[in-house]
Design an enzyme around this catalytic site. Structure first.
Site, mmCIF file in Angstrom:
data_model
loop_
_atom_site.group_PDB
_atom_site.id
_atom_site.type_symbol
_atom_site.label_atom_id
_atom_site.label_comp_id
_atom_site.label_asym_id
_atom_site.label_seq_id
_atom_site.Cartn_x
_atom_site.Cartn_y
_atom_site.Cartn_z
ATOM 1 N N ARG A 218 52.782 -26.869 33.274
ATOM 2 C CA ARG A 218 52.182 -27.073 34.562
ATOM 3 C C ARG A 218 52.123 -28.529 34.896
ATOM 4 O O ARG A 218 51.411 -28.958 35.726
ATOM 5 C CB ARG A 218 50.714 -26.160 34.459
ATOM 6 C CG ARG A 218 50.712 -25.180 34.262
ATOM 7 C CD ARG A 218 51.556 -24.423 35.437
ATOM 8 N NE ARG A 218 51.322 -22.855 35.277
ATOM 9 C CZ ARG A 218 51.838 -21.707 35.972
ATOM 10 N NH1 ARG A 218 52.482 -22.204 37.060
ATOM 11 N NH2 ARG A 218 51.863 -20.448 35.721
ATOM 12 N N GLU B 128 35.192 -16.507 35.408
ATOM 13 C CA GLU B 128 35.163 -16.804 36.640
ATOM 14 C C GLU B 128 33.920 -16.523 37.363
ATOM 15 O O GLU B 128 33.536 -15.366 37.087
ATOM 16 C CB GLU B 128 36.565 -16.536 37.342
ATOM 17 C CG GLU B 128 36.879 -17.076 38.716
ATOM 18 C CD GLU B 128 38.154 -16.544 39.351
ATOM 19 O OE1 GLU B 128 38.890 -15.704 38.770
ATOM 20 O OE2 GLU B 128 38.303 -16.979 40.594
ATOM 21 N N ARG C 155 34.806 -9.438 51.120
ATOM 22 C CA ARG C 155 35.390 -10.693 50.364
ATOM 23 C C ARG C 155 36.890 -10.644 50.647
ATOM 24 O O ARG C 155 37.563 -11.539 50.774
ATOM 25 C CB ARG C 155 35.079 -10.794 48.954
ATOM 26 C CG ARG C 155 35.880 -9.842 48.189
ATOM 27 C CD ARG C 155 35.716 -10.404 46.567
ATOM 28 N NE ARG C 155 36.152 -9.189 45.800
ATOM 29 C CZ ARG C 155 35.838 -9.150 44.436
ATOM 30 N NH1 ARG C 155 35.678 -10.448 44.111
ATOM 31 N NH2 ARG C 155 36.158 -8.314 43.483
ATOM 32 N N ALA D 115 44.326 -26.918 21.120
ATOM 33 C CA ALA D 115 45.216 -27.790 21.619
ATOM 34 C C ALA D 115 46.513 -27.236 21.875
ATOM 35 O O ALA D 115 47.270 -27.723 22.612
ATOM 36 C CB ALA D 115 45.233 -29.233 20.414
HETATM 37 C C1 LIG Z 1 57.244 -23.243 37.462
HETATM 38 C C2 LIG Z 1 56.650 -21.731 37.320
HETATM 39 C C3 LIG Z 1 57.101 -20.916 38.110
HETATM 40 C C4 LIG Z 1 56.664 -19.632 37.952
HETATM 41 N N1 LIG Z 1 56.950 -18.642 38.664
HETATM 42 C C5 LIG Z 1 56.634 -17.422 38.772
HETATM 43 C C6 LIG Z 1 56.700 -16.411 39.376
HETATM 44 O O1 LIG Z 1 57.708 -16.361 40.517
HETATM 45 N N2 LIG Z 1 56.497 -15.164 39.196
HETATM 46 C C7 LIG Z 1 55.756 -14.977 38.313
HETATM 47 O O2 LIG Z 1 55.429 -13.642 38.071
HETATM 48 N N3 LIG Z 1 55.129 -15.725 37.234
HETATM 49 C C8 LIG Z 1 55.690 -16.892 37.405
HETATM 50 N N4 LIG Z 1 55.498 -18.077 36.605
HETATM 51 C C9 LIG Z 1 54.466 -17.860 35.635
HETATM 52 C C10 LIG Z 1 54.854 -17.568 34.144
HETATM 53 O O3 LIG Z 1 56.040 -16.516 34.304
HETATM 54 C C11 LIG Z 1 54.149 -17.185 33.061
HETATM 55 O O4 LIG Z 1 53.525 -16.237 33.514
HETATM 56 C C12 LIG Z 1 53.064 -18.451 32.929
HETATM 57 O O5 LIG Z 1 53.866 -19.742 32.971
HETATM 58 C C13 LIG Z 1 52.375 -18.422 31.530
HETATM 59 O O6 LIG Z 1 53.633 -18.636 30.553
HETATM 60 P P1 LIG Z 1 53.547 -17.990 29.152
HETATM 61 O O7 LIG Z 1 53.581 -16.559 29.387
HETATM 62 O O8 LIG Z 1 54.393 -18.641 28.287
HETATM 63 O O9 LIG Z 1 52.041 -18.148 28.813
HETATM 64 P P2 LIG Z 1 51.007 -17.475 27.720
HETATM 65 O O10 LIG Z 1 50.807 -16.459 28.508
HETATM 66 O O11 LIG Z 1 49.939 -18.328 27.369
HETATM 67 O O12 LIG Z 1 51.686 -17.116 26.566
HETATM 68 C C14 LIG Z 1 52.068 -18.064 25.523
HETATM 69 C C15 LIG Z 1 53.072 -17.675 24.739
HETATM 70 O O13 LIG Z 1 52.882 -16.647 23.751
HETATM 71 C C16 LIG Z 1 53.991 -15.652 23.900
HETATM 72 N N5 LIG Z 1 53.608 -14.425 24.364
HETATM 73 C C17 LIG Z 1 52.293 -14.273 25.149
HETATM 74 N N6 LIG Z 1 52.401 -12.733 25.477
HETATM 75 C C18 LIG Z 1 53.441 -12.346 25.178
HETATM 76 C C19 LIG Z 1 54.155 -10.910 25.217
HETATM 77 N N7 LIG Z 1 53.601 -9.983 25.761
HETATM 78 N N8 LIG Z 1 55.109 -10.842 24.476
HETATM 79 C C20 LIG Z 1 55.867 -11.589 23.825
HETATM 80 N N9 LIG Z 1 55.344 -12.971 23.767
HETATM 81 C C21 LIG Z 1 54.112 -13.258 24.286
HETATM 82 C C22 LIG Z 1 55.186 -16.360 24.504
HETATM 83 O O14 LIG Z 1 55.766 -17.123 23.530
HETATM 84 C C23 LIG Z 1 54.355 -17.237 25.335
HETATM 85 O O15 LIG Z 1 55.364 -18.257 25.899
HETATM 86 C C24 LIG Z 1 55.653 -19.485 36.917
HETATM 87 C C25 LIG Z 1 55.279 -20.329 35.986
HETATM 88 C C26 LIG Z 1 55.884 -21.790 36.133
HETATM 89 C C27 LIG Z 1 55.581 -22.847 35.320
#
Ligand SMILES: Cc1cc2nc3c(=O)[nH]c(=O)nc-3n(C[C@H](O)[C@H](O)[C@H](O)COP(=O)(O)OP(=O)(O)OC[C@H]3O[C@@H](n4cnc5c(N)ncnc54)[C@H](O)[C@@H]3O)c2cc1C
Length: 252
Positions: free
Chosen positions: A206, A107, A179, A196
């Protein structure tokens, strides 16, 4: 898209703010095609194969991609790469960077360069009123008065904060300190590289889409970024894209 550069007056510092209601997503580099999925998957059963060999039987290719998606054999969808240039408000990036797995980000820096006064103001069709409960909000049209109030409040706050930023810079304060006064509606830009599989996971969370087995309720502005990414990816990998939708928009 609105872009309003308002005229300079004697008191206002330069440069003048620009107000945007859209986001930019440009696919700047890619190595991603459906054949990459086949290539990775068929090593399991057929060893190494040429691309020509892989693409000989389109129905079989489609069938294999469907099977992998349906049964969530995810790793063959990782052997490809897409780099997007994204320009969006900081609050979108804050949500975006929560996607850790299979994503790389770089970024623009607020320490090394002076941040430009480009700010987000919602378009007239951005729904403004939220009802329901956390995690499952529904959004409804705002009135003309609400839109006016939003536009005026945001533009005013953006101008004030950017003026104060400029004042601090003029007083010799470091960019990284000054900033702090800038709001999350300021535009930033980044390169985001994914594959992908990681893109499908991002899209599943999203975007709000009727085909999704597991509904999500994303903030509209990150959804605007996701929709643009989705359109560009769909052109690169049409079979994978079709299978993703057929199987409920769940990342394999
Ligand atoms: C509608 C919506 C509302 C949200 N509201 C909030 C909120 O109020 N507060 C907030 O803090 N966040 C919020 N989030 C963010 C959400 O909690 C996730 O951080 C974000 O969607 C990324 O998802 P992810 O962790 O599955 O993705 P990634 O980080 O890309 O991970 C992908 C997948 O890899 C695995 N993975 C990755 N890291 C780990 C790990 N450390 N341990 C085990 N498995 C892992 C899991 O299977 C995960 O699903 C929101 C997201 C959405 C879509």
């Amino acid at each position: 898209m609105i872009e309003r550069n308002l005229p300079l007056s004697d008191e206002t510092p330069t440069p003048e703010p620009t107000f945007r209601d859209d986001v930019t997503v440009e696919l700047v580099r890619s190595s991603a095609q459906d054949a990459d999925v086949l290539f990775a998957a068929r090593v399991s059963t057929a060893g190494e194969q040429s691309l020509e060999e892989l693409q000989k039987d389109p129905e079989r290719s489609k069938g294999l991609i469907n099977f992998l998606m349906r049964d969530r054999h995810g790793t063959p969808f990782e052997h490809n790469s897409m780099t997007f240039f994204v320009s969006a408000p900081i609050f979108v990036f804050r949500e975006f960077h929560r996607h850790r797995a299979g994503w790389s980000y770089n970024e623009e820096s607020g320490r090394y360069r002076e941040l430009q006064p480009v700010f987000y103001v919602p378009a007239a069709d951005r729904k403004l009123v939220q009802q329901g409960r956390p995690g499952k909000y529904e959004f409804f049209e705002g009135t003309a008065e609400q839109h006016k109030a939003v536009t005026e409040a945001m533009e005013d706050a953006y101008r004030q904060s950017y003026d104060r930023y400029q004042e601090m810079l003029a007083a010799g304060v470091a960019r990284e300190v000054a900033r702090a006064v800038l709001p999350v509606g300021l535009f930033s830009s980044m390169y985001a590289t994914c594959n992908a599989r990681s893109l499908m996971h991002f899209l599943s969370l999203r975007t709000k889409d009727e085909r999704a087995k597991v509904p999500s309720f994303p903030q509209r502005e990150i959804e605007m970024v996701a929709e643009k990414m989705e359109r560009q990816w769909a052109e690169l990998m049409p079979l994978t894209y079709e299978a993703f939708n057929t199987h409920g928009r769940v990342a394999p």
